[in-house]
Design a protein around this motif. Structure first.
Motif, PDB file in Angstrom:
ATOM      1  N   ALA A   9     -43.955 -10.234  58.920  1.00  0.00           N
ATOM      2  CA  ALA A   9     -43.767  -9.509  60.413  1.00  0.00           C
ATOM      3  C   ALA A   9     -42.531  -8.784  60.681  1.00  0.00           C
ATOM      4  CB  ALA A   9     -43.991 -10.638  61.535  1.00  0.00           C
ATOM      5  N   ASP A  38     -52.173  -5.079  60.844  1.00  0.00           N
ATOM      6  CA  ASP A  38     -50.897  -4.162  61.732  1.00  0.00           C
ATOM      7  C   ASP A  38     -50.038  -3.825  60.874  1.00  0.00           C
ATOM      8  OD1 ASP A  38     -51.873  -4.899  64.476  1.00  0.00           O
ATOM      9  OD2 ASP A  38     -51.768  -6.937  63.959  1.00  0.00           O
ATOM     10  N   ASP A  41     -46.528  -5.372  59.497  1.00  0.00           N
ATOM     11  CA  ASP A  41     -46.585  -6.897  59.683  1.00  0.00           C
ATOM     12  C   ASP A  41     -47.726  -7.653  58.573  1.00  0.00           C
ATOM     13  OD1 ASP A  41     -45.141  -6.696  62.234  1.00  0.00           O
ATOM     14  OD2 ASP A  41     -46.669  -6.337  63.495  1.00  0.00           O
ATOM     15  N   THR A 157     -51.641 -18.749  71.520  1.00  0.00           N
ATOM     16  CA  THR A 157     -52.036 -17.661  71.099  1.00  0.00           C
ATOM     17  C   THR A 157     -52.905 -17.846  70.055  1.00  0.00           C
ATOM     18  OG1 THR A 157     -50.257 -16.052  71.702  1.00  0.00           O
ATOM     19  CG2 THR A 157     -51.978 -15.174  70.343  1.00  0.00           C
ATOM     20  N   THR A 161     -56.865 -17.441  70.940  1.00  0.00           N
ATOM     21  CA  THR A 161     -57.737 -16.446  70.238  1.00  0.00           C
ATOM     22  C   THR A 161     -58.891 -16.859  69.603  1.00  0.00           C
ATOM     23  OG1 THR A 161     -55.486 -15.169  70.074  1.00  0.00           O
ATOM     24  CG2 THR A 161     -57.493 -14.638  68.613  1.00  0.00           C
ATOM     25  N   THR A 278     -49.136 -17.541  64.859  1.00  0.00           N
ATOM     26  CA  THR A 278     -50.007 -16.534  64.817  1.00  0.00           C
ATOM     27  C   THR A 278     -50.244 -15.982  63.495  1.00  0.00           C
ATOM     28  OG1 THR A 278     -47.959 -15.209  65.148  1.00  0.00           O
ATOM     29  CG2 THR A 278     -49.200 -15.808  67.238  1.00  0.00           C
ATOM     30  N   TRP A 282     -53.654 -13.444  61.687  1.00  0.00           N
ATOM     31  CA  TRP A 282     -53.826 -12.399  60.418  1.00  0.00           C
ATOM     32  C   TRP A 282     -54.576 -12.955  59.320  1.00  0.00           C
ATOM     33  CZ3 TRP A 282     -48.206 -11.664  61.806  1.00  0.00           C
ATOM     34  CH2 TRP A 282     -47.808 -10.527  62.744  1.00  0.00           C
ATOM     35  N   ARG A 288     -53.520  -7.421  65.757  1.00  0.00           N
ATOM     36  CA  ARG A 288     -52.954  -8.128  67.106  1.00  0.00           C
ATOM     37  C   ARG A 288     -53.759  -7.702  68.274  1.00  0.00           C
ATOM     38  NH1 ARG A 288     -48.231  -6.832  66.081  1.00  0.00           N
ATOM     39  NH2 ARG A 288     -47.190  -8.741  65.478  1.00  0.00           N
ATOM     40  N   ARG A 289     -54.342  -6.551  68.075  1.00  0.00           N
ATOM     41  CA  ARG A 289     -54.994  -6.143  69.443  1.00  0.00           C
ATOM     42  C   ARG A 289     -56.328  -7.092  69.848  1.00  0.00           C
ATOM     43  NH1 ARG A 289     -56.734  -3.202  65.500  1.00  0.00           N
ATOM     44  NH2 ARG A 289     -59.173  -3.042  65.130  1.00  0.00           N
ATOM     45  N   TRP A 291     -55.867 -10.440  69.844  1.00  0.00           N
ATOM     46  CA  TRP A 291     -55.307 -11.657  70.088  1.00  0.00           C
ATOM     47  C   TRP A 291     -55.063 -11.795  71.494  1.00  0.00           C
ATOM     48  CZ3 TRP A 291     -49.940 -12.002  67.134  1.00  0.00           C
ATOM     49  CH2 TRP A 291     -50.296 -11.858  65.634  1.00  0.00           C
ATOM     50  N   MET A 293     -53.236 -13.300  74.167  1.00  0.00           N
ATOM     51  CA  MET A 293     -51.644 -13.912  74.348  1.00  0.00           C
ATOM     52  C   MET A 293     -51.485 -15.115  75.131  1.00  0.00           C
ATOM     53  SD  MET A 293     -50.762 -11.836  72.039  1.00  0.00           S
ATOM     54  CE  MET A 293     -48.815 -12.161  71.801  1.00  0.00           C
TER      55      MET A 293
END
Length: 294
Positions: A9, A38, A41, A157, A161, A278, A282, A288-289, A291, A293
């Protein structure tokens, strides 16, 4: 087909991804173009070849903050997660913190560490430690939980998710319901399985009620929940840190050692040593979009 997910990350560069591709190519794997989950990341490298060979080769990459997860591509998005609690979903070992209120933390923590390394029988070690806590006031359980227990970064998260994408979640702990039930609720687990401390006269009796949640019970929970939801084990994820997590970790479609003791790390298909929970999103291909949160 397999996928290697490189996770660092904020520190993953094109050069590191290129090294992963070159290592796979040099060891006889047929490698496709990388795909950034990402940028900076996490990135995926899809390949054909040997899963065992690829894991061994990519484990040689030495970039400090890099975690690598290598697994079959087809079932990477899991529909069931079974997770350990202490030192996995929370940052502490509850029984060690509870022992601090009895003035015997060092004594009990030493037993816990040996049990988590697999040097002691878990069941016997549990009975010994709980026996030493006999006479402690029941109210200390809530006091300890409020003052000492903190959720691991990324726990909510991860679970929220996965649930948003149709997964079922189970917190399974060799610890105690006095901690696991509120932790499970705070994170959002669908189900909690843990040990029950016997209370007598407003104090801990020094005994744990049967049935005991040990390594066999954790494995059975994984298998039973998979069967209940009509899932093959390939579509399950198990995560933990200790020796008592090994059976469920080795049985799951993706078994993850999270900052594990050596025995659990050696048994796990993947190990996370540098990131929060998290990283397991991945690993399942979620950018990430996507996830939720926590």
């Amino acid at each position: 087909m397999f996928v290697a997910t490189l996770i660092a990350a904020g520190k993953l560069t094109d050069e590191v991804v290129r090294e992963g591709i070159d290592r796979l190519d040099a060891t006889g794997h047929e490698v496709g173009a990388p795909h950034w989950l990402d940028v900076g990341d996490a990135a995926d490298i899809v390949f054909q070849g040997s899963l065992v060979s690829a894991r061994a080769e990519l484990a040689k990459m030495d970039h400090g903050a890099l975690d690598v997860v290598v697994q079959p591509l087809g079932d990477r998005t899991k529909k069931l997660i079974v997770a350990d609690m202490d030192s996995t979903m929370i940052t502490v070992e509850c029984i060690d913190e509870l022992a601090d209120y009895a003035g015997i933390k060092d004594q009990i923590a030493a037993i816990t560490a040996r049990a988590m390394r697999g040097e002691l029988d878990f069941r016997a070690a549990l009975f010994e430690r709980v026996g030493l806590l006999g006479g402690l006031a029941e109210g200390v359980l809530a006091e300890c939980r409020m003052e000492r227990v903190r959720l691991t970064r990324g726990a909510r998260t991860l679970i929220q998710t996965m649930k948003a994408h149709g997964a079922y979640s189970v917190l399974v702990s060799g610890g105690f319901t006095a901690f696991a039930d509120p932790v499970g609720e705070a994170i959002g687990f669908d189900k909690v399985v843990a040990n029950h401390l016997e209370i007598s006269g407003g104090k801990l009796s020094g005994r744990v009620l049967e049935p005991i949640v040990d390594s066999a019970a954790k494995l059975e929970t994984l298998k039973a929940e998979a069967a209940k939801h009509g899932l093959p084990l390939a579509e399950t994820l198990a995560v933990g840190d200790g020796a008592n997590d090994i059976p469920m970790i080795t049985a799951a479609g993706l078994g993850v050692g999270y900052y594990p003791h050596p025995s659990a790390g050696a048994a796990a298909a993947a190990v996370i040593r540098h990131h929060d929970l998290t990283a397991l999103l991945w690993a399942q291909g979620y950018p990430r979009r996507q996830w939720v949160m926590g």
